[in-house]
Design an enzyme around this catalytic site. Structure first.
Site, PDB file in Angstrom:
ATOM      1  N   ALA A  97     128.002  85.227   0.228  1.00  0.00           N
ATOM      2  CA  ALA A  97     126.646  85.044  -0.318  1.00  0.00           C
ATOM      3  C   ALA A  97     125.652  85.951   0.415  1.00  0.00           C
ATOM      4  O   ALA A  97     124.800  86.583  -0.212  1.00  0.00           O
ATOM      5  CB  ALA A  97     126.218  83.577  -0.199  1.00  0.00           C
ATOM      6  N   TYR A  99     129.466  83.903   4.018  1.00  0.00           N
ATOM      7  CA  TYR A  99     129.506  85.339   4.318  1.00  0.00           C
ATOM      8  C   TYR A  99     129.301  86.151   3.045  1.00  0.00           C
ATOM      9  O   TYR A  99     128.483  87.073   2.988  1.00  0.00           O
ATOM     10  CB  TYR A  99     130.849  85.671   4.966  1.00  0.00           C
ATOM     11  CG  TYR A  99     130.992  87.110   5.394  1.00  0.00           C
ATOM     12  CD1 TYR A  99     130.245  87.612   6.467  1.00  0.00           C
ATOM     13  CD2 TYR A  99     131.886  87.968   4.753  1.00  0.00           C
ATOM     14  CE1 TYR A  99     130.382  88.933   6.883  1.00  0.00           C
ATOM     15  CE2 TYR A  99     132.025  89.285   5.162  1.00  0.00           C
ATOM     16  CZ  TYR A  99     131.277  89.756   6.224  1.00  0.00           C
ATOM     17  OH  TYR A  99     131.425  91.074   6.627  1.00  0.00           O
TER      18      TYR A  99
HETATM   19  P1  NAP Z   1     131.665  93.216  15.506  1.00  0.00           P
HETATM   20  O1  NAP Z   1     132.673  94.137  16.115  1.00  0.00           O
HETATM   21  O2  NAP Z   1     131.929  91.778  15.429  1.00  0.00           O
HETATM   22  O3  NAP Z   1     130.256  93.466  16.237  1.00  0.00           O
HETATM   23  C1  NAP Z   1     129.154  92.759  15.775  1.00  0.00           C
HETATM   24  C2  NAP Z   1     127.898  93.380  16.337  1.00  0.00           C
HETATM   25  O4  NAP Z   1     126.809  92.594  15.863  1.00  0.00           O
HETATM   26  C3  NAP Z   1     127.871  93.331  17.851  1.00  0.00           C
HETATM   27  O5  NAP Z   1     127.172  94.452  18.356  1.00  0.00           O
HETATM   28  C4  NAP Z   1     127.095  92.054  18.123  1.00  0.00           C
HETATM   29  O6  NAP Z   1     126.391  92.061  19.322  1.00  0.00           O
HETATM   30  C5  NAP Z   1     126.105  92.084  16.977  1.00  0.00           C
HETATM   31  N1  NAP Z   1     125.606  90.752  16.694  1.00  0.00           N
HETATM   32  C6  NAP Z   1     126.297  89.676  16.209  1.00  0.00           C
HETATM   33  N2  NAP Z   1     125.483  88.611  16.144  1.00  0.00           N
HETATM   34  C7  NAP Z   1     124.268  89.030  16.586  1.00  0.00           C
HETATM   35  C8  NAP Z   1     123.022  88.394  16.786  1.00  0.00           C
HETATM   36  N3  NAP Z   1     122.846  87.099  16.532  1.00  0.00           N
HETATM   37  N4  NAP Z   1     122.001  89.122  17.253  1.00  0.00           N
HETATM   38  C9  NAP Z   1     122.147  90.432  17.546  1.00  0.00           C
HETATM   39  N5  NAP Z   1     123.291  91.084  17.412  1.00  0.00           N
HETATM   40  C10 NAP Z   1     124.348  90.399  16.936  1.00  0.00           C
HETATM   41  O7  NAP Z   1     131.263  93.689  14.041  1.00  0.00           O
HETATM   42  P2  NAP Z   1     131.891  94.813  13.089  1.00  0.00           P
HETATM   43  O8  NAP Z   1     133.230  94.372  12.663  1.00  0.00           O
HETATM   44  O9  NAP Z   1     131.692  96.157  13.692  1.00  0.00           O
HETATM   45  O10 NAP Z   1     130.931  94.628  11.818  1.00  0.00           O
HETATM   46  C11 NAP Z   1     129.712  95.312  11.666  1.00  0.00           C
HETATM   47  C12 NAP Z   1     129.196  95.024  10.270  1.00  0.00           C
HETATM   48  O11 NAP Z   1     130.183  95.411   9.306  1.00  0.00           O
HETATM   49  C13 NAP Z   1     128.919  93.552  10.001  1.00  0.00           C
HETATM   50  O12 NAP Z   1     127.779  93.419   9.206  1.00  0.00           O
HETATM   51  C14 NAP Z   1     130.154  93.076   9.248  1.00  0.00           C
HETATM   52  O13 NAP Z   1     129.874  91.984   8.415  1.00  0.00           O
HETATM   53  C15 NAP Z   1     130.489  94.329   8.456  1.00  0.00           C
HETATM   54  N6  NAP Z   1     131.902  94.411   8.044  1.00  0.00           N
HETATM   55  C16 NAP Z   1     132.897  94.519   8.965  1.00  0.00           C
HETATM   56  C17 NAP Z   1     134.234  94.607   8.540  1.00  0.00           C
HETATM   57  C18 NAP Z   1     135.397  94.726   9.520  1.00  0.00           C
HETATM   58  O14 NAP Z   1     136.552  94.700   9.066  1.00  0.00           O
HETATM   59  N7  NAP Z   1     135.168  94.880  10.800  1.00  0.00           N
HETATM   60  C19 NAP Z   1     134.514  94.586   7.172  1.00  0.00           C
HETATM   61  C20 NAP Z   1     133.461  94.473   6.263  1.00  0.00           C
HETATM   62  C21 NAP Z   1     132.156  94.402   6.721  1.00  0.00           C
HETATM   63  P3  NAP Z   1     126.939  91.378  20.685  1.00  0.00           P
HETATM   64  O15 NAP Z   1     127.648  92.470  21.411  1.00  0.00           O
HETATM   65  O16 NAP Z   1     125.722  90.896  21.369  1.00  0.00           O
HETATM   66  O17 NAP Z   1     127.864  90.257  20.290  1.00  0.00           O
END
Ligand code: NAP
Length: 221
Positions: free
Chosen positions: A129, A127
């Site tokens: 990386a 992650y």
């Molecule tokens: P999340 O609630 O897990 O939602 C992930 C989203 O990405 C969903 O819409 C999911 O779609 C989509 N997704 C995952 N794999 C996919 C694939 N193979 N193809 C197409 N869509 C895909 O994520 P989040 O927490 O909001 O995070 C959003 C971003 O912020 C990410 O890049 C994450 O690394 C970053 N981030 C999050 C946090 C945190 O604390 N939440 C902290 C730091 C960084 P589906 O509905 O189809 O599953």
């Protein structure tokens, strides 16, 4: 009306970004997993081909996965899936849609990183990386595309209270993590989205190639 492509808009941070952009008057295209599976190279290529005539003024590479494993336990599949989803597919999407931005001499791109793309933590080998890598993409494109009025930045969320965070952590665990955050609490998705929306707006005319942490001070300790 300006058009925005936001990946991962079904929930969490991506949903908040899509909603705020809609409120700001953008036409938002947020493909479902059926339309665009970022873990699958052919799906990304098919999506790019199917939308080759589309013009996006804004692209937010938000979707990402975060599998946690120590280095000696990581499988090839985990490595390939995370690299493809978090890094290679965003690169492929930008390769497909940046030429249209260049033609119109306008574009705003935000890649979503992470605090684990600034510092790291045990189990985040892949992650971390990918999230360090995405900022390399941001910086290079900022340099390459500045002359076309295309601004490219990375927003790094800190711990964010998405449904997934709430599902994976008890209230006590969330309170414990919050003790290590100077602001004393996790972020709401809307707080990450506001920064993204500023960076892709016309108010941003000069910030490019930057990594902006929205983390309540976590990486400043
Ligand atoms: P999340 O609630 O897990 O939602 C992930 C989203 O990405 C969903 O819409 C999911 O779609 C989509 N997704 C995952 N794999 C996919 C694939 N193979 N193809 C197409 N869509 C895909 O994520 P989040 O927490 O909001 O995070 C959003 C971003 O912020 C990410 O890049 C994450 O690394 C970053 N981030 C999050 C946090 C945190 O604390 N939440 C902290 C730091 C960084 P589906 O509905 O189809 O599953």
């Amino acid at each position: 009306m300006k058009r925005a492509l936001v990946t991962g808009g079904s929930r969490g941070i991506g949903y908040a970004i899509a909603e705020q952009l809609k409120e700001a008057g953008y036409e938002v295209f947020s493909p479902t997993r059926q339309e665009l599976d970022l873990s699958n190279k052919s799906s990304v290529q098919n999506f790019a081909n199917a939308h080759s005539g589309d013009v996006f003024d804004v692209i937010v590479n938000n979707a990402g996965i975060n599998d946690i494993n120590d280095i000696d336990k990581i499988t090839d599949d985990e490595i390939e899936r995370a690299m493809q989803t978090n890094l290679v597919s965003p690169m492929m999407l930008l390769r497909a849609f940046v030429p249209q931005m260049k033609l119109q001499n306008y574009g705003r791109i935000v890649n979503i990183g992470s605090i684990w793309g600034i510092v790291s933590k045990r189990g985040r080998v892949v992650y971390s990386a990918t999230k360090h890598g995405i900022h390399g993409l941001t910086k290079t494109l900022a340099v390459e595309l500045a002359e076309y009025n295309i601004l490219v930045n990375t927003v790094c969320p800190g711990f964010t209270l998405t449904e997934l965070t709430k599902k994976n952590n008890t209230d006590e665990e969330i309170a414990k993590i919050s003790l290590n955050i100077p602001m004393g609490r996790m972020a709401e998705s809307e707080e990450i989205a506001s920064m993204v929306c500023y960076l892709v707006s016309d108010k941003n005319t000069y910030a490019t190639g930057q990594l902006i942490a929205v983390d309540g001070g976590f990486t400043s300790i």
